[in-house]
Scaffold this motif. Structure first.
Motif, PDB file in Angstrom:
ATOM      1  N   THR A 100     -36.095 -27.864 -84.013  1.00  0.00           N
ATOM      2  CA  THR A 100     -36.916 -28.290 -85.193  1.00  0.00           C
ATOM      3  C   THR A 100     -37.914 -29.210 -84.920  1.00  0.00           C
ATOM      4  N   VAL A 220     -30.097 -22.183 -81.302  1.00  0.00           N
ATOM      5  CA  VAL A 220     -30.432 -20.733 -81.801  1.00  0.00           C
ATOM      6  C   VAL A 220     -30.244 -20.817 -83.362  1.00  0.00           C
ATOM      7  N   ALA A 221     -29.211 -21.205 -83.649  1.00  0.00           N
ATOM      8  CA  ALA A 221     -28.855 -21.373 -85.274  1.00  0.00           C
ATOM      9  C   ALA A 221     -29.869 -22.162 -85.939  1.00  0.00           C
ATOM     10  N   ALA A 223     -32.918 -23.006 -85.282  1.00  0.00           N
ATOM     11  CA  ALA A 223     -34.307 -22.433 -85.133  1.00  0.00           C
ATOM     12  C   ALA A 223     -34.362 -21.395 -86.327  1.00  0.00           C
ATOM     13  N   TYR A 224     -33.471 -20.524 -86.600  1.00  0.00           N
ATOM     14  CA  TYR A 224     -33.361 -19.325 -87.754  1.00  0.00           C
ATOM     15  C   TYR A 224     -33.187 -20.289 -88.835  1.00  0.00           C
ATOM     16  N   GLN A 227     -36.451 -22.074 -89.753  1.00  0.00           N
ATOM     17  CA  GLN A 227     -37.700 -21.239 -90.086  1.00  0.00           C
ATOM     18  C   GLN A 227     -37.532 -20.934 -91.514  1.00  0.00           C
ATOM     19  N   ASP A 228     -36.376 -20.387 -92.095  1.00  0.00           N
ATOM     20  CA  ASP A 228     -36.103 -19.889 -93.502  1.00  0.00           C
ATOM     21  C   ASP A 228     -35.811 -20.915 -94.537  1.00  0.00           C
ATOM     22  N   SER A 234     -30.947 -27.185 -91.424  1.00  0.00           N
ATOM     23  CA  SER A 234     -29.959 -27.023 -90.105  1.00  0.00           C
ATOM     24  C   SER A 234     -29.120 -28.302 -89.968  1.00  0.00           C
ATOM     25  N   SER A 343     -41.994 -16.789 -81.582  1.00  0.00           N
ATOM     26  CA  SER A 343     -42.299 -17.239 -82.799  1.00  0.00           C
ATOM     27  C   SER A 343     -41.365 -18.613 -82.960  1.00  0.00           C
ATOM     28  N   GLY A 345     -39.238 -19.256 -84.790  1.00  0.00           N
ATOM     29  CA  GLY A 345     -37.615 -19.068 -84.933  1.00  0.00           C
ATOM     30  C   GLY A 345     -37.073 -18.234 -83.639  1.00  0.00           C
ATOM     31  N   SER A 346     -37.745 -17.173 -83.048  1.00  0.00           N
ATOM     32  CA  SER A 346     -37.294 -16.563 -81.878  1.00  0.00           C
ATOM     33  C   SER A 346     -37.079 -17.593 -80.693  1.00  0.00           C
ATOM     34  N   LEU A 349     -34.076 -18.397 -79.400  1.00  0.00           N
ATOM     35  CA  LEU A 349     -33.161 -17.615 -78.428  1.00  0.00           C
ATOM     36  C   LEU A 349     -33.096 -17.905 -77.023  1.00  0.00           C
TER      37      LEU A 349
END
Length: 520
Positions: A100, A220-221, A223-224, A227-228, A234, A343, A345-346, A349
């Motif tokens: 982030t 990973v957690a 990032a998503y 993003q949302d 986070s 992206s 978010g991805s 990964l």
């Protein structure tokens, strides 16, 4: 004797529960030594004036139920699982912010490369400073209160971080969070309190392995979630999870530190005694200001007097800094090299490649380490050496340069994105496969000095992980990803010969240890 010296001590089973003081400072404390003390260079001595016949030394009895080594397997493994997951949660709480960083920089209108790197790595600096005060506080109050109080402070710092109004505030509270999390210092020590040498490979793999897995799962957690919901959530998620496990540990964790347990036992015997004798723990230690100050400096003092620790700490510091460099730059590097694939978010990964390597190494080490040690001990008998633990370390040292070469040159030539991720998987595998045997080897060799030795490694590893990744962006910009990672691979490869010498000539290295005589 400082608390971090005592942190991994395994009490002598042959001594009775109470024993009038008649021991000379030049005599061993027991005729029979435990297997866990086999490689200790000098027997423990009692830090009390032996001219007082009214002093009764309190120690564990053989098969004493108060001795953590004799606790039931269920109780020991419950504590082990609790601290293992707390290690995971602690690292998770500090690493969710990693992907982030671009959002945080954008919100606070900063385009500084230094700010971007410090957002990811500054908690490592706190982690390196923490042992300086965690050690003396644990000497005075025991592991349990320091552990719980540190968790509470870390939770408060996470909340403050989520409420930050500028980038300096985010960096400052991430630093303080790293200072307060004591699991890296106390976790291995608790393993030494609870388990014999033949079990430390598996148990150390569990404690350290889950921490390292969090390094790669948390981004990973994060990032998503970012993003949302935004980057602040986070951190809120990390605070919620840390708070939950802190409450769980309040119910599960018990004091395992021998100094505190025997002090309590001596106090109880004193209250029950009908005579005028004074009951004292055999580990009775002063807790005045000078003792706490000496305890704080003990890791550095042991480090400069230990050739083994200088070598292993130097390699761990370098290895950790190199992998931290990947963690600090992989988001931007992969997103810019493969913009049509990842992206905001991805891109998180990509950290799973490191997690996969970490997991493979964790399983491999858990299945082979203790078995190999038991096999070597049966095969060699008295000729057995603790350097048998280093077979995995040497293998990891051979593999690490290959990971950087694959990672760097695959991106330099824009090879399909899975190839550089294979390189980071190799790097993650090597990181874990080298960390676990070093930590276990330190516990096996240094015994009562084990926690001080571990603290020295944490201090230097964390500081290197904070600042050395700052060279990554300038290095990549000046000579490119391919040659930049080649330089890093060559630096890592330079440690292969000395590690091989330590594995082969461990007896000679251990004969050069000098710190023991200066600390008695």
């Amino acid at each position: 004797m400082s608390s971090i010296d005592e942190a991994l001590i395994h009490p002598v089973h042959a001594l009775s529960s109470v024993q009038p003081q008649r021991l000379s400072s030049k005599e061993p404390m027991a005729a029979v030594r435990s297997e866990n003390e086999k490689f200790a260079e000098k027997p423990s001595e009692i830090p009390i004036n032996d001219s007082d016949p009214d002093v009764v030394l309190v120690d564990y009895e053989e098969n004493d139920p108060e001795n953590p080594l004799n606790w039931s397997s269920m109780r020991k493994w419950l504590i082990l699982l609790a601290i293992s997951w707390m290690g995971f949660v602690s690292v998770f709480a500090t690493m969710t912010i990693t992907p982030t960083a671009p959002q945080i920089l954008q919100e606070f209108h900063s385009d500084s490369t230094v700010d971007r790197t410090l957002l990811v790595t500054i908690w490592e600096l706190g982690e390196g400073i923490g042992p300086f005060f965690i050690a003396p506080l644990s000497e005075r109050f025991g592991r349990l209160p320091v552990f719980h109080f540190g968790n509470l402070l870390a939770l408060c710092c996470l909340i403050a971080c989520a409420l930050s109004v500028n980038i300096r505030m985010v960096i400052a509270f991430r630093f303080l969070t790293g200072c307060c999390l004591s699991i890296l210092t106390l976790g291995p020590a608790i393993v030494g309190d609870l388990f014999q040498m033949e079990q430390t490979g598996l148990t150390m793999a569990l404690v350290m392995g889950l921490q390292m897995m969090a390094d790669f799962i948390a981004p990973v957690a994060g990032a998503y979630i970012a993003q949302d919901l935004g980057w602040r959530w986070s951190i809120w998620l990390a605070a919620i999870v840390l708070g939950f496990f802190s409450l769980f540990l309040l119910a599960v964790l018990r004091e395992t530190y021998a100094v505190v347990l025997l002090k309590r036992k001596a106090k109880r015997l004193q209250e029950e005694s009908a005579d005028d004798k004074k009951y004292r723990s055999k580990h009775q230690a002063r807790v005045d200001a000078s003792t706490m100050f000496e305890s704080a400096l003990k890791p550095l003092h042991i480090l400069v007097h230990s050739p083994i620790l200088i070598l292993t700490t130097s390699y761990m510091t370098l290895k950790y800094a190199l992998v931290s460099l990947i963690l600090a730059t992989i988001t931007e590097t992969m997103e810019s090299t493969y913009p049509t694939v990842f992206s905001p978010g991805s891109v998180g990964l990509t950290f799973l490649s490191l997690a996969i390597g970490n997991t493979i190494a964790l399983i491999f080490y858990s299945l082979t380490s203790d078995r190999y040690v038991i096999h070597q001990r049966k095969k060699k008998g008295d000729a057995f050496k603790p350097e048998s633990r280093l077979l995995h370390l040497f293998l990891a040292a051979l593999i690490l340069p290959a990971g950087f070469l694959i990672y760097g040159w695959a991106m330099a030539y824009h090879v399909q994105y899975i190839v550089p991720l294979i390189g980071t998987t190799v790097a993650g595998f090597s990181m874990t496969l080298s960390t676990l045997p070093i930590e276990t080897y330190v516990v096996d060799v240094y015994k009562i000095y084990g926690a001080s030795a571990i603290a020295a490694g944490v201090i230097f590893r964390a500081n290197a992980g904070t600042f050395l990744p700052l060279i990554g962006p300038p290095l990549y910009q000046s000579i490119g990803l391919g040659w930049g990672n080649t330089v890093l691979a060559l630096i890592a490869a330079a440690f292969i010969p000395p590690l091989g010498l330590l594995m082969k000539y461990g007896d000679w290295f251990r004969s050069k240890e000098r710190f023991g005589s200066s600390e008695r």
